[in-house]
Design a protein around this motif. Structure first.
Motif, PDB file in Angstrom:
ATOM      1  N   LYS A 247       0.839  -1.206   0.000  1.00 61.08           N
ATOM      2  CA  LYS A 247       0.000   0.000   0.000  1.00 61.08           C
ATOM      3  C   LYS A 247       0.874   1.257   0.000  1.00 61.08           C
ATOM      4  O   LYS A 247       0.613   2.213  -0.745  1.00 61.08           O
ATOM      5  CB  LYS A 247      -0.921   0.007   1.224  1.00 61.08           C
ATOM      6  CG  LYS A 247      -2.113  -0.927   1.087  1.00 61.08           C
ATOM      7  CD  LYS A 247      -3.018  -0.847   2.306  1.00 61.08           C
ATOM      8  CE  LYS A 247      -4.219  -1.772   2.129  1.00 61.08           C
ATOM      9  NZ  LYS A 247      -5.067  -1.814   3.319  1.00 61.08           N
ATOM     10  N   SER A 248       1.893   1.242   0.830  1.00 58.83           N
ATOM     11  CA  SER A 248       2.727   2.452   0.909  1.00 58.83           C
ATOM     12  C   SER A 248       3.460   2.687  -0.412  1.00 58.83           C
ATOM     13  O   SER A 248       3.651   3.822  -0.843  1.00 58.83           O
ATOM     14  CB  SER A 248       3.705   2.364   2.080  1.00 58.83           C
ATOM     15  OG  SER A 248       4.799   1.529   1.741  1.00 58.83           O
ATOM     16  N   SER A 251       0.979   4.242  -2.822  1.00 59.46           N
ATOM     17  CA  SER A 251       0.786   5.663  -2.499  1.00 59.46           C
ATOM     18  C   SER A 251       1.973   6.485  -2.966  1.00 59.46           C
ATOM     19  O   SER A 251       1.821   7.590  -3.483  1.00 59.46           O
ATOM     20  CB  SER A 251       0.615   5.857  -0.991  1.00 59.46           C
ATOM     21  OG  SER A 251      -0.497   5.153  -0.531  1.00 59.46           O
ATOM     22  N   GLN A 275      -3.010   4.432  -8.477  1.00 52.19           N
ATOM     23  CA  GLN A 275      -2.615   3.879  -7.171  1.00 52.19           C
ATOM     24  C   GLN A 275      -3.371   2.582  -6.884  1.00 52.19           C
ATOM     25  O   GLN A 275      -2.791   1.591  -6.451  1.00 52.19           O
ATOM     26  CB  GLN A 275      -2.888   4.905  -6.060  1.00 52.19           C
ATOM     27  CG  GLN A 275      -2.017   6.162  -6.188  1.00 52.19           C
ATOM     28  CD  GLN A 275      -2.410   7.248  -5.186  1.00 52.19           C
ATOM     29  OE1 GLN A 275      -2.051   7.184  -4.026  1.00 52.19           O
ATOM     30  NE2 GLN A 275      -3.182   8.227  -5.653  1.00 52.19           N
ATOM     31  N   GLN A 276      -4.657   2.626  -7.138  1.00 45.90           N
ATOM     32  CA  GLN A 276      -5.485   1.454  -6.867  1.00 45.90           C
ATOM     33  C   GLN A 276      -5.055   0.250  -7.711  1.00 45.90           C
ATOM     34  O   GLN A 276      -4.903  -0.863  -7.207  1.00 45.90           O
ATOM     35  CB  GLN A 276      -6.958   1.797  -7.175  1.00 45.90           C
ATOM     36  CG  GLN A 276      -7.961   0.794  -6.719  1.00 45.90           C
ATOM     37  CD  GLN A 276      -8.076   0.761  -5.210  1.00 45.90           C
ATOM     38  OE1 GLN A 276      -7.473  -0.094  -4.562  1.00 45.90           O
ATOM     39  NE2 GLN A 276      -8.826   1.701  -4.636  1.00 45.90           N
ATOM     40  N   TYR A 279      -1.615  -1.136  -6.834  1.00 42.10           N
ATOM     41  CA  TYR A 279      -1.761  -1.981  -5.650  1.00 42.10           C
ATOM     42  C   TYR A 279      -2.292  -3.361  -6.047  1.00 42.10           C
ATOM     43  O   TYR A 279      -1.770  -4.391  -5.609  1.00 42.10           O
ATOM     44  CB  TYR A 279      -2.697  -1.299  -4.654  1.00 42.10           C
ATOM     45  CG  TYR A 279      -3.121  -2.172  -3.504  1.00 42.10           C
ATOM     46  CD1 TYR A 279      -2.223  -2.511  -2.484  1.00 42.10           C
ATOM     47  CD2 TYR A 279      -4.424  -2.670  -3.426  1.00 42.10           C
ATOM     48  CE1 TYR A 279      -2.616  -3.317  -1.428  1.00 42.10           C
ATOM     49  CE2 TYR A 279      -4.825  -3.477  -2.371  1.00 42.10           C
ATOM     50  CZ  TYR A 279      -3.913  -3.810  -1.380  1.00 42.10           C
ATOM     51  OH  TYR A 279      -4.306  -4.623  -0.345  1.00 42.10           O
ATOM     52  N   GLN A 280      -3.299  -3.373  -6.905  1.00 39.43           N
ATOM     53  CA  GLN A 280      -3.882  -4.644  -7.338  1.00 39.43           C
ATOM     54  C   GLN A 280      -2.823  -5.509  -8.026  1.00 39.43           C
ATOM     55  O   GLN A 280      -2.759  -6.719  -7.815  1.00 39.43           O
ATOM     56  CB  GLN A 280      -5.048  -4.413  -8.322  1.00 39.43           C
ATOM     57  CG  GLN A 280      -6.189  -3.556  -7.790  1.00 39.43           C
ATOM     58  CD  GLN A 280      -6.956  -4.214  -6.660  1.00 39.43           C
ATOM     59  OE1 GLN A 280      -7.083  -5.428  -6.640  1.00 39.43           O
ATOM     60  NE2 GLN A 280      -7.447  -3.424  -5.720  1.00 39.43           N
TER      61      GLN A 280
ATOM     62  N   ASP B 448      -4.112   4.274   3.610  1.00 39.52           N
ATOM     63  CA  ASP B 448      -4.251   2.807   3.592  1.00 39.52           C
ATOM     64  C   ASP B 448      -5.687   2.330   3.417  1.00 39.52           C
ATOM     65  O   ASP B 448      -5.932   1.310   2.787  1.00 39.52           O
ATOM     66  CB  ASP B 448      -3.682   2.220   4.890  1.00 39.52           C
ATOM     67  CG  ASP B 448      -2.170   2.165   4.832  1.00 39.52           C
ATOM     68  OD1 ASP B 448      -1.608   2.707   3.838  1.00 39.52           O
ATOM     69  OD2 ASP B 448      -1.554   1.612   5.749  1.00 39.52           O
ATOM     70  N   GLN B 450      -7.978   3.427   1.639  1.00 36.83           N
ATOM     71  CA  GLN B 450      -8.568   3.626   0.307  1.00 36.83           C
ATOM     72  C   GLN B 450      -8.325   2.466  -0.648  1.00 36.83           C
ATOM     73  O   GLN B 450      -8.947   2.385  -1.695  1.00 36.83           O
ATOM     74  CB  GLN B 450      -8.031   4.928  -0.310  1.00 36.83           C
ATOM     75  CG  GLN B 450      -8.589   6.174   0.375  1.00 36.83           C
ATOM     76  CD  GLN B 450      -8.134   7.446  -0.314  1.00 36.83           C
ATOM     77  OE1 GLN B 450      -7.048   7.939  -0.057  1.00 36.83           O
ATOM     78  NE2 GLN B 450      -8.954   7.960  -1.203  1.00 36.83           N
ATOM     79  N   PHE B 451      -7.399   1.591  -0.288  1.00 39.14           N
ATOM     80  CA  PHE B 451      -7.116   0.458  -1.183  1.00 39.14           C
ATOM     81  C   PHE B 451      -8.188  -0.604  -1.040  1.00 39.14           C
ATOM     82  O   PHE B 451      -8.678  -0.877   0.057  1.00 39.14           O
ATOM     83  CB  PHE B 451      -5.728  -0.108  -0.880  1.00 39.14           C
ATOM     84  CG  PHE B 451      -4.629   0.828  -1.259  1.00 39.14           C
ATOM     85  CD1 PHE B 451      -4.231   0.960  -2.590  1.00 39.14           C
ATOM     86  CD2 PHE B 451      -3.992   1.613  -0.297  1.00 39.14           C
ATOM     87  CE1 PHE B 451      -3.221   1.848  -2.947  1.00 39.14           C
ATOM     88  CE2 PHE B 451      -2.989   2.503  -0.651  1.00 39.14           C
ATOM     89  CZ  PHE B 451      -2.600   2.622  -1.973  1.00 39.14           C
ATOM     90  N   ILE B 452      -8.539  -1.185  -2.176  1.00 42.14           N
ATOM     91  CA  ILE B 452      -9.601  -2.190  -2.198  1.00 42.14           C
ATOM     92  C   ILE B 452      -8.959  -3.574  -2.284  1.00 42.14           C
ATOM     93  O   ILE B 452      -8.045  -3.790  -3.093  1.00 42.14           O
ATOM     94  CB  ILE B 452     -10.519  -1.957  -3.420  1.00 42.14           C
ATOM     95  CG1 ILE B 452     -11.102  -0.544  -3.378  1.00 42.14           C
ATOM     96  CG2 ILE B 452     -11.619  -3.009  -3.491  1.00 42.14           C
ATOM     97  CD1 ILE B 452     -11.720  -0.099  -4.700  1.00 42.14           C
TER      98      ILE B 452
END
Lengths: 288, 793
Positions: A247-248, A251, A275-276, A279-280, B448, B450-452
């Motif tokens: 996550k970091s 970001s 960002q989303q 992360y995925q 943190d 906000q991540f899905i």
């Protein structure tokens, strides 16, 4: 509309270089023509003064894909279909293959070439992020020079590269990534085919257990040109790839993009998405 | 007893299919003639401007310029229109929208002509622009056409019952505003037309023209010739969707003016950019709906206020918005209705006919509203529609009693719900509140929370929309169609309708009707080239009226000729008048299966006996009526019903809507060509889905940003999942064997069904089409600051 234009069809690389060494005329190299022809038709400033088109489709030196000395060498005028169907690319460069598959349509991939994608250096060039994480270098030739530089160095700014008037990109060389490296490519367009990318990114990383030994990150379309993120890569090296860290990292990618690009009309949409989806992707890669 | 069909209802491959896929089909631009010249348009990069002077001195002696064609060269009408004559052929004093054309240059070489265009010096004064339709009727608004005294194109009021009483009797009142976008038809073939001067015999036009008779009327007015001296031939058409009407009439008129002046054939062929710039679009609507309903789900009152942006010219706005006023409540029986629909002028690109024609906009609004009522009352979307849905004998918003046909709304609704297991899925996917996170743009870097989690990224949803649609023109105007049919002595057949093949497959449908009636196969029938000099004016090919009206005329013609053949058979084989004669499988039989002769031999015999085997068939619609002050009357003589279910997956991270499956249940009456009917559904649903999630022509001070298909995006085959067509063939007394309409119903429902499905997935409602990435993720549209394409740098 396309002005009447002279087209030369040289038979070998030396002939091409000879033509390009004539500094009196405005040449444009044409391979697939998917940028050149549309650029001419739209009277784009980058094409409008073209006097002569140099067709390189018959030049053996800029075609073919082969593996030698730990490197995969891709001819600059290889079409995306040739790359997509090549067994070496399939087994050694899966991220590039995935990026290639997202380009335009089958008809476009049958014509468009890999060097054309980055010589044009549009921010949305689909394969650039994949080539960047693979540390691709490119060979450039003119009548009196031959040099090989990294792709990142070659790309200077939106629609700007290091390529000089008398030069041609002949090959793209990619060091074969060790089998311990895993990665992925992501593209977002407004539709599922024939879409200009709004966001691209690619990741190539080596994991030791859950620890990140090394990571390479590149993004395009959200930055002025396709680019790597060395600070981010340094930050991630040696870290535990747990959920909090991923996550970091995602970001931080957002932060880095803001630093590079500033806030634009499209940032309100693109920043949360990049960002989303980054992360995925990291979750997907580290789960394997 | 239902008659068994031999050809009707079977899947028949379209007669032009082979020519089209092999490249043999001849489109307008494929025609070339000796001495043919080309014409290019003079425009200025302005939206609204007064033309002070045009100086042609630098091109007057240009070798490339054969002639300069201006306003002064027009022999007849200077302004034309489908309803109101407000659109100039060439603008001499003022332009009111960026597509407007000042003059044309005619010559042999388009490239050199375009160069010459840049040498013409136009002096003009930019004028204030009006691009927000909400401001068009303000007292201080500038007037787009000062001579008309107002920017109001049309106002359709509708009053039924007592709206105050209806709201007073309601337990709940809900009010919402919806907006829909400007879209382009996006036909694959840009406009092209050739005008050929015929001296004393007038002028011949070959073009990509949707409505040859409309074009003939406009051209005749502009070049000041009687109708019989204007021959309009339709080339193979590369798509139209309602879009090759006004624009093509005007282009044809311009080409005709030039051809007569230079006395040589003149071709106009648009680039995609010119096509998108000048051609009309679908109306953007702003729709305000207020609905009152009881605790049991029964709607008591509906108050509707709709504003349509007509752009710079009237075009079809009065008819487009008339369909809206008739159908705005959706297919529901409501006691008290109060509707106002207005279309206004602005300096935006003008808007006119497009497949759907004033129905997709109100359907998006009223079908969204129906789902909201259901949610508020805790019932499901099928239930709320069943409570209010139109049934046999129901009274519509216009006060019309539905009768003489199967009112199949509830049947299509039930069929669609059952086919998709709608109610179970809808309950399963339903969210009680919005699951789309709110983004704070002042804090663009994610925290943190906000991540899905990956397994939560994709959410499924299901939604439906239902409609009723008046068939053909209704109270818009005279509604009749003709057909020419001629049997040769070897049994082969010439067929030509006064309606035009616009890609919808009309020729094949009409051939099937003749084949069925004469007991032959469609390969015996040769469909003639569409030509205004060969067949009577049958009105425009619009309003999904071809199968119903044109097909009615074809059946009439086939019945006339069959009648003559039967008369001959009775005389020749000495049969009684009561003896039935069967035309089947190229044979002529009696009811006890005795073969009298073959179809071929019969045709030979008829010729030898001097029987007339050619005729004009005719079909005229039954009467309709309309009171324009109250909006009451029998608006259309019959209706069709449809229901579509959209099943989607929504990406919570990107706002992408994936179209997993669309189930389209339609009652078009009797299906004539199964393959053609299914094709209508595949195409209409895909277009409707594009309207729902992707397509939009955005404007900057009236100028469209997306002038080619690199920026104006339509869905590709990869963007749409399975489309399942289901036909419920209701009984109908009109049309050939009860065949009605299908083309437009297939498109009008999809966007609304998708929006309801996305709402089901996310627990959040959408009020603005299209549901593009930004709309879904952020709840708003984002617009680029710069109009220019990045790639043009």
């Amino acid at each position: 509309m396309i002005p009447s234009i002279e087209i030369l069809i040289p038979k070998n690389l030396n002939e091409v270089l000879g033509i390009l060494s004539n500094q009196d005329k405005n040449f444009k190299i044409i391979a697939g023509g998917t940028d050149v022809v549309t650029g001419l038709k739209q009277e784009s400033n980058r094409f409008i003064n073209t006097e002569v088109l140099v067709d390189i489709n018959r030049i053996a030196e800029v075609k073919g894909i082969e593996k030698r000395n730990g490197k995969i060498s891709i001819g600059a005028a290889s079409t995306f279909t040739e790359i997509y169907t090549n067994p070496i690319v399939s087994s050694e460069l899966p991220i590039l293959k995935k990026a290639v598959a997202t380009i335009g349509s089958l008809q476009i991939r049958n014509r468009a070439t890999i060097a054309g994608n980055f010589v044009n250096n549009a921010p949305c060039a689909d394969t650039v992020t994949a080539l960047l994480v693979y540390n691709a270098t490119i060979e450039i030739e003119s009548t009196n020079s031959k040099r090989e530089i990294s792709l990142q160095e070659f790309l200077q700014g939106p629609y700007k590269t290091q390529l000089k008037k008398d030069e041609i990109v002949t090959r793209i060389n990619i060091p074969v990534p060790p089998k311990t490296f895993v990665g992925d490519f992501y593209k977002l367009g407004r539709r599922q085919a024939v879409a200009i990318s709004r966001i691209t990114f690619a990741v190539l990383m080596e994991l030791n257990g859950n620890k990140i030994n090394e990571i390479k990150i590149a993004a395009g379309a959200v930055t002025p040109i396709g680019t790597r993120f060395p600070e981010l890569e340094k930050y991630a090296a040696g870290k535990e790839a747990n959920n909090d860290f991923i996550k970091s990292l995602a970001s931080k990618l957002g932060e880095e993009i803001i630093k590079l690009t500033g806030l634009r009309w499209s940032s309100e949409y693109k920043l949360p998405v990049v960002q989303q989806m980054f992360y995925q992707m990291l979750k997907r890669i580290t789960k394997k | 007893m239902k008659k068994e069909f031999s050809v009707v209802g079977k899947p028949i491959i379209r007669e032009d299919g082979f020519d089209k896929i092999t490249g043999r089909a001849k489109f307008a631009d494929d025609y070339k003639f000796d001495g043919m010249l080309h014409a290019v348009m003079l425009r200025i990069p302005e939206t609204h401007a007064k033309i002070n002077s045009i100086n042609y001195s630098e091109v007057e002696n240009d070798q490339a310029v054969n002639s300069i064609i201006t306003f002064a060269d027009i022999p007849g009408a200077k302004k034309v229109g489908m309803i109101k004559n407000d659109q100039p052929i060439f603008c001499d004093e003022v332009i009111v929208t960026p597509g407007d054309v000042l003059a044309m240059l005619v010559g042999e070489d388009v490239a050199r002509l375009r160069l010459a265009l840049s040498k013409i010096k136009v002096k003009y004064t930019p004028l204030q622009t009006l691009t927000d339709p909400r401001k068009s009727l303000e007292p201080d608004a500038i007037l787009i056409h000062p001579e008309l005294g107002s920017n109001l194109i049309i106002h359709h009021p509708l009053r039924k019952g007592n709206i105050e009483k209806g709201f007073a009797e309601s337990d709940h009142i809900l009010e919402q505003t919806y907006t829909t976008q400007l879209i382009e038809h996006a036909y694959i073939e840009p406009e092209a037309v050739i005008a050929i001067p015929l001296g004393q015999n007038g002028i011949k036009i070959i073009g990509s023209i949707q409505n040859p008779f409309s074009a003939r009327r406009i051209i005749a007015a502009v070049v000041n010739l009687p109708l019989d001296k204007v021959q309009v031939i339709q080339a193979q058409l590369g798509g139209s969707f309602g879009g090759k009407d006004d624009t093509m009439c005007i282009l044809s008129a311009r080409a005709a003016v030039a051809a007569i002046k230079v006395n040589r054939p003149v071709k106009i062929r648009y680039t995609r950019e010119e096509s998108i710039l000048e051609s009309y679009k679908r109306h953007p609507y702003i729709l305000n709906y207020k609905v009152g309903f009881k605790n049991n789900g029964k709607i008591k009152a509906m108050k509707i206020d709709i504003l349509a942006d007509g752009g710079a010219y009237c075009s079809m706005s009065p008819f487009v918005t008339w369909r809206s006023v008739v159908q705005a409540t959706g297919p529901y029986e409501i006691e008290n209705v109060h509707t106002d629909v207005r279309a206004v002028y602005t300096n935006n690109p003008y808007t006119g006919a497009m497949r759907g024609f004033g129905s997709p906009q109100p359907i998006f609004a009223n079908e969204s509203l129906m789902d909201e009522i259901a949610l508020q009352l805790g019932i499901d979307p099928v239930e709320v529609r069943k409570i209010n849905g139109l049934k046999a004998g129901s009274i519509t918003a216009t006060g019309q009693k539905l009768q003489n046909h199967d009112v199949n709304l509830l049947t299509v609704l039930d069929t669609a719900a059952k086919e998709t297991d709608f109610q179970n899925k809808w309950k399963k996917y339903k969210k009680d509140k919005s699951i789309i996170q709110k983004y704070d743009f002042t804090k663009p870097v994610f925290n943190d929370s906000q991540f899905i989690e990956p397994d939560q990224l994709i959410k499924k949803g299901i939604g439906l929309a239902a409609s009723y649609r008046g068939c053909s023109l209704g109270a818009e105007g005279i509604d009749a169609a003709a057909c020419y049919l001629s049997i040769q002595n070897d049994g082969s057949v010439y067929l030509l309708s006064g309606l035009a093949e616009n890609g919808q497959g009309l020729r094949t449908t009409f051939s099937i009707i003749v084949a069925e009636e004469l007991g032959i196969t469609t390969d015996n029938i040769f469909y003639l080239e569409t030509d205004t000099s060969r067949v009577p004016d049958s009105g425009p090919t619009v309003a999904s009226r071809a199968t119903l009206m044109g097909g009615g005329a074809v059946k009439n013609a086939a019945e006339i000729l069959r009648g003559r053949l039967e008369e001959l058979i009775r005389a020749e084989w000495k049969l009684k008048n009561s003896d039935e004669i069967i035309f089947h499988d190229n044979k002529i039989l009696t009811t006890d299966n005795r073969q009298l002769t073959t179809y071929k031999d019969l045709c030979k015999l008829a010729t030898n006996r001097g029987v007339n085997l050619a005729t004009i068939g005719w079909y005229k619609s039954p009467n309709v009526d309309w009171n324009e002050h109250t909006g009451q009357g029998d608006a259309y003589f019959t209706y069709v019903y449809g229901c579509q279910v959209a099943e989607v997956s929504v990406n919570l991270g990107t706002g992408e809507v994936y179209l997993d499956k669309i189930t389209a249940v339609h009652d078009p009456g009797t299906v004539i060509n199964k393959l053609g009917a299914e094709g209508q559904i595949y195409g209409g649903v895909t277009q409707g889905a594009g309207y729902g999630i992707l397509e939009e022509a955005t404007t900057e001070n009236g100028l469209i940003r997306e002038l080619n298909f690199d920026q104006y995006l339509i869905l590709t085959a990869k963007d749409i999942g399975e489309i399942k067509p289901i036909f419920v063939e209701g009984k109908e007394i009109y049309g050939p064997w009860g065949a009605k309409s299908l083309g437009e119903p297939t498109l009008e429902l999809t966007a609304a069904a998708i929006s309801n499905a996305v709402s089901n997935a996310l627990g959040k409602r959408f009020f603005s089409l299209p549901l593009n990435l930004e709309e879904v993720l952020l709840g708003k549209k984002l617009r680029p600051v710069e109009v220019k394409r990045g790639s043009l740098q």
